[in-house]
Design a protein around this motif. Sequence first.
Motif, PDB file in Angstrom:
ATOM      1  N   GLY A 209       0.769  -1.239   0.000  1.00  0.00           N
ATOM      2  CA  GLY A 209       0.000   0.000   0.000  1.00  0.00           C
ATOM      3  C   GLY A 209       0.794   1.279   0.000  1.00  0.00           C
ATOM      4  N   ARG A 210       2.115   1.224   0.045  1.00  0.00           N
ATOM      5  CA  ARG A 210       2.919   2.459   0.027  1.00  0.00           C
ATOM      6  C   ARG A 210       3.631   2.565  -1.320  1.00  0.00           C
ATOM      7  NH1 ARG A 210       5.489   6.060   3.790  1.00  0.00           N
ATOM      8  NH2 ARG A 210       7.241   7.110   2.755  1.00  0.00           N
ATOM      9  N   HIS A 211       3.434   3.673  -2.020  1.00  0.00           N
ATOM     10  CA  HIS A 211       3.996   3.838  -3.357  1.00  0.00           C
ATOM     11  C   HIS A 211       5.164   4.817  -3.385  1.00  0.00           C
ATOM     12  CE1 HIS A 211       0.809   1.502  -5.339  1.00  0.00           C
ATOM     13  NE2 HIS A 211       0.008   2.022  -4.424  1.00  0.00           N
ATOM     14  N   GLU A 212       5.485   5.420  -2.246  1.00  0.00           N
ATOM     15  CA  GLU A 212       6.655   6.293  -2.174  1.00  0.00           C
ATOM     16  C   GLU A 212       7.835   5.499  -1.625  1.00  0.00           C
ATOM     17  OE1 GLU A 212       3.875   6.952  -0.457  1.00  0.00           O
ATOM     18  OE2 GLU A 212       2.894   8.345  -1.853  1.00  0.00           O
ATOM     19  N   PRO A 213       9.047   5.810  -2.117  1.00  0.00           N
ATOM     20  CA  PRO A 213      10.236   5.118  -1.581  1.00  0.00           C
ATOM     21  C   PRO A 213      10.356   5.343  -0.079  1.00  0.00           C
ATOM     22  CG  PRO A 213      10.777   6.323  -3.587  1.00  0.00           C
ATOM     23  CD  PRO A 213       9.394   6.749  -3.197  1.00  0.00           C
ATOM     24  N   LEU A 214      10.810   4.324   0.626  1.00  0.00           N
ATOM     25  CA  LEU A 214      10.936   4.401   2.081  1.00  0.00           C
ATOM     26  C   LEU A 214      12.384   4.218   2.537  1.00  0.00           C
ATOM     27  CD1 LEU A 214       9.433   4.747   4.727  1.00  0.00           C
ATOM     28  CD2 LEU A 214       8.876   2.312   4.689  1.00  0.00           C
ATOM     29  N   PHE A 215      13.215   3.637   1.667  1.00  0.00           N
ATOM     30  CA  PHE A 215      14.618   3.382   1.985  1.00  0.00           C
ATOM     31  C   PHE A 215      15.499   4.261   1.106  1.00  0.00           C
ATOM     32  CE2 PHE A 215      12.474  -0.240   3.636  1.00  0.00           C
ATOM     33  CZ  PHE A 215      13.262  -0.774   4.637  1.00  0.00           C
ATOM     34  N   THR A 216      16.515   4.876   1.683  1.00  0.00           N
ATOM     35  CA  THR A 216      17.458   5.673   0.896  1.00  0.00           C
ATOM     36  C   THR A 216      18.336   4.765   0.042  1.00  0.00           C
ATOM     37  OG1 THR A 216      19.201   5.641   2.578  1.00  0.00           O
ATOM     38  CG2 THR A 216      17.512   7.373   2.752  1.00  0.00           C
ATOM     39  N   ARG A 217      19.053   5.383  -0.896  1.00  0.00           N
ATOM     40  CA  ARG A 217      19.947   4.599  -1.756  1.00  0.00           C
ATOM     41  C   ARG A 217      21.044   3.914  -0.946  1.00  0.00           C
ATOM     42  NH1 ARG A 217      21.041   8.252  -7.231  1.00  0.00           N
ATOM     43  NH2 ARG A 217      18.864   8.261  -7.977  1.00  0.00           N
ATOM     44  N   ALA A 249      10.471   7.517  15.184  1.00  0.00           N
ATOM     45  CA  ALA A 249       9.570   8.395  14.420  1.00  0.00           C
ATOM     46  C   ALA A 249      10.323   9.060  13.266  1.00  0.00           C
ATOM     47  CB  ALA A 249       8.929   9.439  15.333  1.00  0.00           C
ATOM     48  N   LYS A 250      11.088   8.235  12.528  1.00  0.00           N
ATOM     49  CA  LYS A 250      11.977   8.774  11.499  1.00  0.00           C
ATOM     50  C   LYS A 250      11.677   8.155  10.144  1.00  0.00           C
ATOM     51  CE  LYS A 250      16.896   9.478  10.497  1.00  0.00           C
ATOM     52  NZ  LYS A 250      18.273   9.253  10.962  1.00  0.00           N
ATOM     53  N   VAL A 251      11.550   9.004   9.132  1.00  0.00           N
ATOM     54  CA  VAL A 251      11.375   8.602   7.743  1.00  0.00           C
ATOM     55  C   VAL A 251      12.268   9.506   6.898  1.00  0.00           C
ATOM     56  CG1 VAL A 251       9.759   8.406   5.811  1.00  0.00           C
ATOM     57  CG2 VAL A 251       8.990   7.831   8.111  1.00  0.00           C
ATOM     58  N   PRO A 252      13.019   8.998   5.903  1.00  0.00           N
ATOM     59  CA  PRO A 252      13.078   7.601   5.461  1.00  0.00           C
ATOM     60  C   PRO A 252      14.043   6.761   6.294  1.00  0.00           C
ATOM     61  CG  PRO A 252      14.471   8.949   4.067  1.00  0.00           C
ATOM     62  CD  PRO A 252      13.820   9.888   5.033  1.00  0.00           C
ATOM     63  N   ILE A 253      14.136   5.477   5.919  1.00  0.00           N
ATOM     64  CA  ILE A 253      15.068   4.563   6.574  1.00  0.00           C
ATOM     65  C   ILE A 253      16.442   4.751   5.940  1.00  0.00           C
ATOM     66  CG2 ILE A 253      15.554   2.155   7.111  1.00  0.00           C
ATOM     67  CD1 ILE A 253      12.994   3.233   8.386  1.00  0.00           C
ATOM     68  N   ASP A 254      17.436   5.058   6.755  1.00  0.00           N
ATOM     69  CA  ASP A 254      18.766   5.286   6.200  1.00  0.00           C
ATOM     70  C   ASP A 254      19.686   4.087   6.459  1.00  0.00           C
ATOM     71  OD1 ASP A 254      19.576   5.422   8.858  1.00  0.00           O
ATOM     72  OD2 ASP A 254      19.659   7.606   8.885  1.00  0.00           O
ATOM     73  N   HIS A 255      20.930   4.187   5.970  1.00  0.00           N
ATOM     74  CA  HIS A 255      21.868   3.070   6.043  1.00  0.00           C
ATOM     75  C   HIS A 255      22.289   2.777   7.479  1.00  0.00           C
ATOM     76  CE1 HIS A 255      24.431   6.636   5.946  1.00  0.00           C
ATOM     77  NE2 HIS A 255      25.411   5.919   6.458  1.00  0.00           N
ATOM     78  N   LYS A 256      22.263   3.794   8.351  1.00  0.00           N
ATOM     79  CA  LYS A 256      22.634   3.556   9.746  1.00  0.00           C
ATOM     80  C   LYS A 256      21.627   2.634  10.428  1.00  0.00           C
ATOM     81  CE  LYS A 256      25.005   8.004  10.219  1.00  0.00           C
ATOM     82  NZ  LYS A 256      25.032   9.308  10.931  1.00  0.00           N
ATOM     83  N   MET A 257      20.341   2.824  10.117  1.00  0.00           N
ATOM     84  CA  MET A 257      19.313   1.939  10.674  1.00  0.00           C
ATOM     85  C   MET A 257      19.482   0.516  10.147  1.00  0.00           C
ATOM     86  SD  MET A 257      15.890   4.265  10.462  1.00  0.00           S
ATOM     87  CE  MET A 257      15.773   5.855  11.281  1.00  0.00           C
ATOM     88  N   VAL A 258      19.812   0.402   8.867  1.00  0.00           N
ATOM     89  CA  VAL A 258      20.010  -0.932   8.283  1.00  0.00           C
ATOM     90  C   VAL A 258      21.228  -1.605   8.918  1.00  0.00           C
ATOM     91  CG1 VAL A 258      20.535  -2.188   6.160  1.00  0.00           C
ATOM     92  CG2 VAL A 258      18.881  -0.314   6.115  1.00  0.00           C
TER      93      VAL A 258
END
Length: 557
Positions: A209-217, A249-258
């Motif tokens: 249901g989400r059509h916008e990117p959520l993860f950074t490059r 409460a952070k968007v988008p998901i960045d590489h540090k979270m991964v």
Amino acid sequence: MYKAFYGLNDNPFSIAPNPHYMFLSDRHREALAHLTYGLGETGGFVLLTGEVGTGKTTVSRCLLQQIPDNTDTAFILNPSLTELELLATLCDELEIKYGDNPTLKQLTDLISMYLLTNHKNGRNTVLIIDEAQHLRSEVLEQLRLLTNLETNTKKLLQVILIGQPELQQLLKRQDLRQLAQRITARYHLLPLNKDEIGLYVLHRLQVAGRHEPLFTRKAITALHKHSGGIPRLTNLLCERALMAGYGQAKVPIDHKMVNQAAVEVLGDIDAPNDKRWPFIAATALVLAFGLSFYLFNRSAIDDKLNAHTELPANQSEPSINTPALAAIASAANQSITAQAPQIQTSTPVVNAQQQILRQAMAQSSSIDNAFAGLFGLWSKQPIIGLSACQAAQQQDLACYQQQGNWHSIMRLNYPAVVYLQDAQANVFYGVIVERQVEQILLQLGEQQFWVNKDWFDRHFSGTFEILWQPDSILPREIGVSSSLAQVQWLENSLAQVNKRRARLLTQFDSELEQQLMNFQRQHGLKPDGIAGNQTLVQLNLYLSQQGPRLSASLERS
């Protein structure tokens, strides 16, 4: 818990094999196409392998949604069974009733009757076994015996084996060679590359249901790095990263979270070691050894001189071999800078080249790698899960294997995979890429070497394989009773090979027969005066204008 926060209506990264979330990468499309092709064949076995978590089960579930309505399917998820248990489970899946304590024969008879009845009613029967690498060899043999039930045109039971790469090794056993020969389609599912991981994550988010990117490059790059392209691991990492993003409460998901998710899911991830330290240590050891060697010899010389003679006043003491130590230091510094695996030595160039060649020979034991090089010369690619010849057929090429020698290969003038042997009779494989008079350019793995005819003759085992592109559909045989058009084509072809003018024929005469027998003798074929399959293929190899050649200037000799 986090669905509303991210605008999702479902959990996009569940590890359950939900076909609704099926992401058809090029690899998955090929896998599904191979399974579908196998089901459309006349029966036998279809093989799908891949590492844990690459999506094999999801592909199989997707396949189940596409099979025709006239197909009865049995799906076995736990193959750690005996022969009797496997047959009983198959009966349960197909709703075949049997009594208490049945024997192997009773179950086999019941299944055979069921298959015959299905065939009579126009229905197909498919058995899918997941985690098939756990099957015992005797159980696999029992499955093969079940597929012996057949009509004149098809087998009545089709079996799809899905498993980890160990399944391929299991099927290479000598006692399972009959089963291996019945595999009509096979495919090995590889992990996703970085671009496909990005598309995979986006696809699952869109389905949820989400059509916008959520993860950074950078997050996608980190996902690929930590998961190795395995979809299941990617799901676990994404799930944990989404939880972290929700908590912050952070968007988008960045590489540090991964990266943090990787630590939590996969355990501690060690920082990459500095690879220079082993070479620095090795360099220090070399310098210490050189200095010790010098001091030891200097001490010995001084003792000897003191014991037997005095130096003249005008003579200086023995000088330190400064150039030698400088050379050691220079080599050490180069090693540290280039991070080379070994310190360079001053061996002759010829010996170094021979050593490189021997190493390449030792590393060229895979015929698949050799065929990959041959496909590259045709601007084609091997297809994962297919043999070289099957991959060639998929790309409008044909395989041709022959026994011969240097002259046999040079006469055909095609690049060839050659079967070679070293001095210890170890087999290795190479590709003849080019010819220059009495030398050939031989590719071993990723390296190419010019070798002469003597070297090749010493190492060639006598077997070679080529790829070629037929210009036309070959007749099965041309002989005295063939049509005049086929007879004239044979005359024209032999004339072109022998560089003479073709005759206009009204029948298959004795002169054509003699020309044909001469051609057959020249190429090691049975000189029977009948143009059978081997003779026709050999002729077409000469006549084909397609594809690469070993030499554009030299005539076939």
